[in-house]
Design an enzyme around this catalytic site. Structure first.
Site, short mmCIF file in Angstrom:
data_model
loop_
_atom_site.label_atom_id
_atom_site.label_comp_id
_atom_site.label_asym_id
_atom_site.label_seq_id
_atom_site.Cartn_x
_atom_site.Cartn_y
_atom_site.Cartn_z
N ASP A 535 0.84 -1.19 0.00
CA ASP A 535 0.00 0.00 0.00
C ASP A 535 0.88 1.25 0.00
O ASP A 535 1.83 1.36 0.78
CB ASP A 535 -0.89 -0.02 1.25
CG ASP A 535 -1.81 1.17 1.34
OD1 ASP A 535 -2.70 1.28 0.50
OD2 ASP A 535 -1.62 1.98 2.27
N GLU A 574 1.90 -0.40 -5.07
CA GLU A 574 0.99 0.69 -5.41
C GLU A 574 1.90 1.90 -5.55
O GLU A 574 2.34 2.46 -4.54
CB GLU A 574 -0.06 0.91 -4.32
CG GLU A 574 -1.06 1.99 -4.69
CD GLU A 574 -2.07 2.26 -3.58
OE1 GLU A 574 -3.21 2.64 -3.90
OE2 GLU A 574 -1.72 2.11 -2.40
#
Length: 900
Positions: A535, A574
């Protein structure tokens, strides 16, 4: 720039075309705390091309302290020419292993002198022995490094956490700035006072504190209290002593950023399990975590948190992995299914109530995953996290709100205990059973050939930033070593952040970097996880200005990539955070969520202008910075955003209302830039658009990913930020599998088609040349007429032909060539077909048009392995009518192949 990745790929390509690749023996080790070489087995590989030689170093036995880095310097420019500032930095792999590579512009037979250096800040320690020598080999030969046979000094860094040893448990904790560390042992998970206390001893060389406690074992509950420069230890002090008493208190946060507070019982950041949640109280009708858990101000800083805090648990790691076989699926062959572990089965009436929403329940649905054809489940965060968000009155919330997604991590080594039980209010398991339950789930999924990937949140923690009243939350890292674990603002009292939640983990600091790598190693080695999605991974690349400036070649990014290579696991980024966007900028060894592919595909499918050129890039995965198609993880939906059904059903987000917001939420949350369209309210068009998106995912180069439920039209009623929807809105509705069986079968068969045809799973980029001499390029572009693609801003059509020959794809001899045509216009168009290669005939494999729903829009049968026996519709004309906003897939086979 991505020079690191480009250089690595260049040499990999040279090896592929048959140039020299030889493994040669040699050793090189160095004990930093007392410089001396040691005996070890080192691997070196060399590639020689026109005098250029690449040498890979993997060196065991280099013992260092936290904050130290290892370099190699030598007698040639590539090694810094004995210049410390320009020496080549090696990558830390684990406690005493480092690796690196050097490209030498040297002649065969040339001797290269080198030695190792350890640096910490401006302090350097050179190897005290004579220089080492490496002789550049000639082409076709191997080079041999000299062997060192002196004894090692120093010891590797001890593993952190709690570990069962003979006669008891050893506890170890890193803190550079603490002045006293106290371990508290508790008789139960809910005990308010310690049954025994133990002081830890500090190793000043490593800043690791440790103590071994006898006669305890698995199931022991424990926590830590720490003192430091801002809060000195005073004899006789007891937890909860008021500020006016004798406390040793100086300030809540000092000029260096220390936030030690011995009133706060801290969990072990390396704990393999924790006992539960922070206590919750109700004040003024609002339920929230007990204020006594907050520290950092006069209101709560002097309250003992032990009665309210979770306890860490000593866990026995033993587990029977007998019979397990890791799938080890190449990245290019992967099909990723992003899924919430609890939501996947919480509403599944086909299983018992006690299984729903649990680790065991997820394992029980492996048959669906196998039927669908996905190769990997990418689980939303399963690291321990708080179950609730405190209510925010300004957002209309009057009670506690469930933190459903889990992107506020408290423990990077502990699986979430919430997924042990379907009903957490009745879940009494507190002895670390979640560890074995997670392992059992992984073993069951591996038995079905399905990999397990974790979505991990190393960019921030649940401790968040400074509150409006000056208070801060204490779970662990803040009270253990605030300076080393977090990115501090200039005044050190606040936090610099680029994650939107108030605090960044400072991955440029050695302690934070080690924690990240150790966590990844644990989940890979002990829990048998196959991959990780990071993330806001862009934040992990922030180095300069003490963790604030992105470096595409950052040490943490390279260390993670190296770990992925040595452990054989996938590392997916990401590639952005709230202040930076880095798609295509990550170092070699990383795969990346391709947000550009998502945006382009959404816009093309809803008929926006000026997208065709970008679509060509998306189809080939030729984004700048990607060296090969598998580096691009292609997606059009993810957890944070619309589901695929809602993407084609809503023009704007519908947040702040409905089941996805059970206790009120800010209607302004979630992105406003969705590139969605409600399809004019036409459900037939919505079905067609869903098939169009599925087609782009499965025929474009790269690795496809979609969200659980997209295969049968899961809806969140237009909510694009359902982070609190632990209810029927956020849980999969399994009746959809029957209601929307046509959509499910289209997904299933198209996935199988992709997995069966190697032309759709390339490991190298197209070069648009005839690589196998059959008269057809690996890729040719077309428009409504052959060989005339329209790349203009007003165009909304694009077609292409892939050479499917065995020589080009390494597939079966009968693998067909593939023609795909996309019509993004709002009117039907006739596409003149290119001549089928090598005297073959075109056959229809799939057509997303509404008029093709009578046969399910796809003829492909996954049960038939012989391409020529697939019963496909023969095309008898030289053109094909492609319905408005639809796509076709044709394959070229010999005339006379099977038909319906």
């Amino acid at each position: 720039m991505r020079s690191y990745g480009r250089r690595r790929r260049l040499f990999a390509l040279l090896a592929l075309i048959g140039l020299l690749l030889a493994s040669v023996p040699g050793v090189a080790t160095y004990a930093a705390e007392s410089p001396a070489p040691v005996a070890a087995a080192q691997r070196q590989a060399t590639i020689q091309v026109a005098g250029a030689v690449r040498v890979d170093f993997t060196v065991d036995g280099i013992v260092t302290s936290l904050g130290q880095d290892v370099y190699i310097s030598g007698s040639v420019a590539e090694l810094g020419s004995w210049n410390v500032a320009n020496a080549v930095k090696l990558t830390w792999i684990d406690s005493d292993t480092w690796s690196g590579w050097v490209d030498f512009s040297a002649s065969a037979g040339q001797a290269i002198q080198y030695k190792f250096i350890v640096r910490q800040g401006s302090t350097t320690t050179w190897e005290s022995i004579a220089n080492r020598s490496y002789t550049v080999p000639s082409a076709g030969s191997t080079g041999v490094n000299n062997v060192w046979n002196q004894a090692a000094t120093g010891t590797p860094l001890p593993p952190l956490g709690s570990h069962i040893v003979t006669g008891g448990v050893k506890f170890t904790l890193f803190s550079q700035y603490a002045t006293r560390v106290e371990l508290s042992i508790f008789s139960s998970a809910t005990a308010s006072t310690a049954s025994s206390k133990h002081l830890l001893t500090k190793d000043t060389a490593t800043n690791v504190w440790s103590v071994t406690v006898p006669s305890i074992g698995a199931g022991t509950f424990y926590g830590y209290r720490l003192w430091g420069p801002n809060w000195q230890y005073v004899s006789g002090w007891t937890p909860g002593t008021p500020k006016t008493g004798t406390t040793g208190f100086i300030t809540h946060v000092d000029a260096a950023g220390n936030r030690f507070n011995p009133n706060k019982l801290l969990t072990d950041p390396y704990a393999r399990a924790v006992s539960g949640e922070v206590a919750r109280v109700t004040v003024g009708g609002q339920t929230h975590y007990a204020s006594s858990y907050l520290g950092g101000n006069d209101s709560y800083g002097f309250v003992d948190s032990a009665p309210h805090a979770p306890k860490s648990i000593v866990v026995d790691p033993a587990f029977d992995w007998t019979g397990e076989a890791k799938p080890s699926i190449p990245m290019k062959d992967s099909v990723i299914y992003e899924v919430h572990l609890r939501g996947f089965t919480r509403n599944d009436t086909s299983m018992t109530t006690t299984l729903r929403g649990t680790y065991g329940g997820f394992a029980a649905k492996a048959a669906h995953l196998k039927e669908l054809g996905v190769t990997a489940v990418e689980l939303l965060p399963v690291h321990e996290f708080p179950q609730f968000d405190d209510p925010i009155a300004s957002q209309g919330a009057t009670a506690d709100r469930v933190s459903y997604w889990g992107y506020i991590t408290t423990q990077f080594f502990a699986p979430n205990r919430e997924y042990l039980c379907s009903d957490m209010s009745a879940c009494t398991q507190t002895s670390g059973q979640q560890v074995a339950a997670f392992k059992q789930m992984v073993k069951a999924l591996h038995a079905e050939g399905i990999e397990v990937w974790l979505d991990v949140v190393f960019n921030h923690t649940a401790e968040l930033g400074v509150q409006s009243d000056g208070g801060v939350k204490y779970f662990n890292l803040r009270g253990i070593d605030n300076q080393n674990y977090y990115t501090l603002d200039d005044n050190k009292a606040l936090y610099w952040e680029s994650t939107g939640v108030g605090n960044n983990v400072n991955a440029s600091r050695a302690a934070a970097r080690r924690m990240i790598i150790d966590s990844l190693k644990y989940w890979t080695d002990e829990m048998h996880v196959d991959g990780f999605r990071f993330d806001l991974a862009y934040e992990l690349g922030r180095e300069g200005n003490d963790g604030r400036d992105f470096n595409s070649n950052a040490q943490t990014l390279r260390d993670i990539a190296a770990l992925g290579k040595t452990r054989g696991v996938k590392m997916v980024a990401e590639a952005w955070d709230t202040k930076g966007y880095g798609v295509g900028q990550f170092p070699d060894g990383w795969y990346e969520w391709n947000g550009k592919m998502r945006d382009t595909t959404r816009r093309f499918v809803k008929s926006d202008a000026d997208q065709v050129g970008k679509l060509g890039t998306a189809i080939t995965s030729n984004e700048i910075g990607f060296g090969a198609p598998p580096e691009s993880v292609n997606f059009v939906t993810a957890h944070d955003g619309f589901t695929l059904n809602d993407l084609v059903s809503y023009n704007t987000k519908q947040n702040g209302i409905g089941a996805c917001n059970p206790t009120g939420a800010d209607p302004n949350s979630g992105s406003n830039d969705n590139d969605s369209w409600d399809s004019g309210g036409d459900d037939a068009l919505r079905r067609r658009q869903i098939r169009n998106f599925a087609t782009h995912l499965m025929v474009d180069q790269g690795v496809p990913m979609f969200v659980a439920g997209d295969e049968f039209r899961q809806t969140q009623n237009g909510n694009n930020n359902a982070y609190m929807a632990d209810n029927t809105c956020g849980w999969l509705n399994w009746t959809n599998k029957t209601t929307h069986a046509g959509t499910f079968q289209f997904f299933r068969k198209l996935i199988a088609f992709r997995k069966a045809h190697p032309a759709l799973r390339r490991s190298v980029r197209f070069d648009e040349t005839d690589g196998d001499g059959d008269g057809y390029r690996d890729l040719t572009w077309h428009g409504v007429t052959p060989d005339t693609p329209d790349w203009s801003a007003t165009s909304r059509t694009l077609a292409f032909l892939l050479d499917g020959s065995a020589a080009e794809t390494n597939g079966s001899a009968d693998a067909p060539d593939i023609y795909v045509a996309h019509n993004g216009y709002w009117t039907d168009l006739s596409f003149q077909l290119p001549t089928a290669p090598n005297g073959k005939q075109w056959y229809v494999l799939a057509n997303t048009a509404s008029t093709a729903e009578s046969y399910g829009n796809i003829y492909y049968n996954p049960a038939i392995t012989d391409w020529n026996q697939q019963q496909l519709l023969k095309v008898t004309t030289t053109s094909y009518n492609v319905q408005a906003r639809s796509s076709i897939i044709l394959v070229a086979r010999p005339n006379g192949a099977a038909v319906p």
